[in-house]
Write a protein that holds these residues in place. Sequence first.
Motif, PDB file in Angstrom:
ATOM      1  N   UNK A  41       0.831  -1.202   0.000  1.00 46.79           N
ATOM      2  CA  UNK A  41       0.000   0.000   0.000  1.00 46.79           C
ATOM      3  C   UNK A  41       0.869   1.257   0.000  1.00 46.79           C
ATOM      4  N   UNK A  42       1.883   1.286   0.855  1.00 44.95           N
ATOM      5  CA  UNK A  42       2.757   2.459   0.943  1.00 44.95           C
ATOM      6  C   UNK A  42       3.609   2.612  -0.307  1.00 44.95           C
ATOM      7  N   UNK A  43       4.068   1.513  -0.852  1.00 44.52           N
ATOM      8  CA  UNK A  43       4.886   1.563  -2.072  1.00 44.52           C
ATOM      9  C   UNK A  43       4.030   2.024  -3.248  1.00 44.52           C
ATOM     10  N   UNK A  44       2.778   1.551  -3.320  1.00 50.22           N
ATOM     11  CA  UNK A  44       1.866   2.002  -4.379  1.00 50.22           C
ATOM     12  C   UNK A  44       1.634   3.505  -4.287  1.00 50.22           C
ATOM     13  N   UNK A  45       1.428   4.006  -3.076  1.00 52.29           N
ATOM     14  CA  UNK A  45       1.211   5.436  -2.880  1.00 52.29           C
ATOM     15  C   UNK A  45       2.427   6.235  -3.333  1.00 52.29           C
ATOM     16  N   UNK A  46       3.610   5.755  -3.004  1.00 53.80           N
ATOM     17  CA  UNK A  46       4.842   6.420  -3.431  1.00 53.80           C
ATOM     18  C   UNK A  46       4.926   6.454  -4.959  1.00 53.80           C
ATOM     19  N   UNK A  47       4.569   5.363  -5.598  1.00 49.60           N
ATOM     20  CA  UNK A  47       4.599   5.303  -7.067  1.00 49.60           C
ATOM     21  C   UNK A  47       3.615   6.286  -7.687  1.00 49.60           C
ATOM     22  N   UNK A  48       2.439   6.392  -7.098  1.00 50.45           N
ATOM     23  CA  UNK A  48       1.444   7.349  -7.597  1.00 50.45           C
ATOM     24  C   UNK A  48       1.963   8.772  -7.427  1.00 50.45           C
ATOM     25  N   UNK A  49       2.508   9.084  -6.258  1.00 52.56           N
ATOM     26  CA  UNK A  49       3.067  10.417  -6.025  1.00 52.56           C
ATOM     27  C   UNK A  49       4.171  10.752  -7.007  1.00 52.56           C
ATOM     28  N   UNK A  50       5.054   9.789  -7.262  1.00 53.98           N
ATOM     29  CA  UNK A  50       6.152  10.000  -8.216  1.00 53.98           C
ATOM     30  C   UNK A  50       5.604  10.228  -9.627  1.00 53.98           C
TER      31      UNK A  50
END
Length: 182
Positions: A41-50
């Motif tokens: 979940x946190x890695x997905x959020x980071x990818x979306x932000x990037x």
Amino acid sequence: ERDAHDAEWRPSVPAPSRTHAPTSGHPLLIVSNALPRQSGYAIRTQSIGHALRHAGLQPLIAARRQEDILRGVRPPERWTVGDVEYQLTASGRERRDRPDQNANMNARGIAAIVEEHAASVLHPATPWPNLQVALAVRERYQVPVILLSDQSLSHRLETIDRPVLEQIEVEDRKLAEPASSA
């Protein structure tokens, strides 16, 4: 105390200190946990932000970071991972038996971030309380909310006519016009 799972209930959001003036291209993603916590979940959020930053937007991730608070560690108010900025929504300890209190605490933090960041759109990720918070903030600040879920995507796939793909040929990984049969 209210049932925070009631679809009609909204957390309380303080009135804006001034008229909200959103800045175009400033999405605010609302999450429960974020990096440095290692989870899909946190890695997905980071990818979306990037990806949003790479597209020229100025996203900000608003996170509760309860895992730190539950361990007795006060998380930082702001942090950056790569090119993605994060901000803490609330530093109080949540109570599992009072989801309404947790949502109210989170809503106050999100409202303050919306004002400071001049958020132009809110995107709550799961779980349900993040959607309730986003809808309550939307009512006070008149900021649109975008919600994507697996259910909405699967519904959309069911309601769109499926394209006919027999007429398409792939040539060297590029779409090509089908050869005419003369």
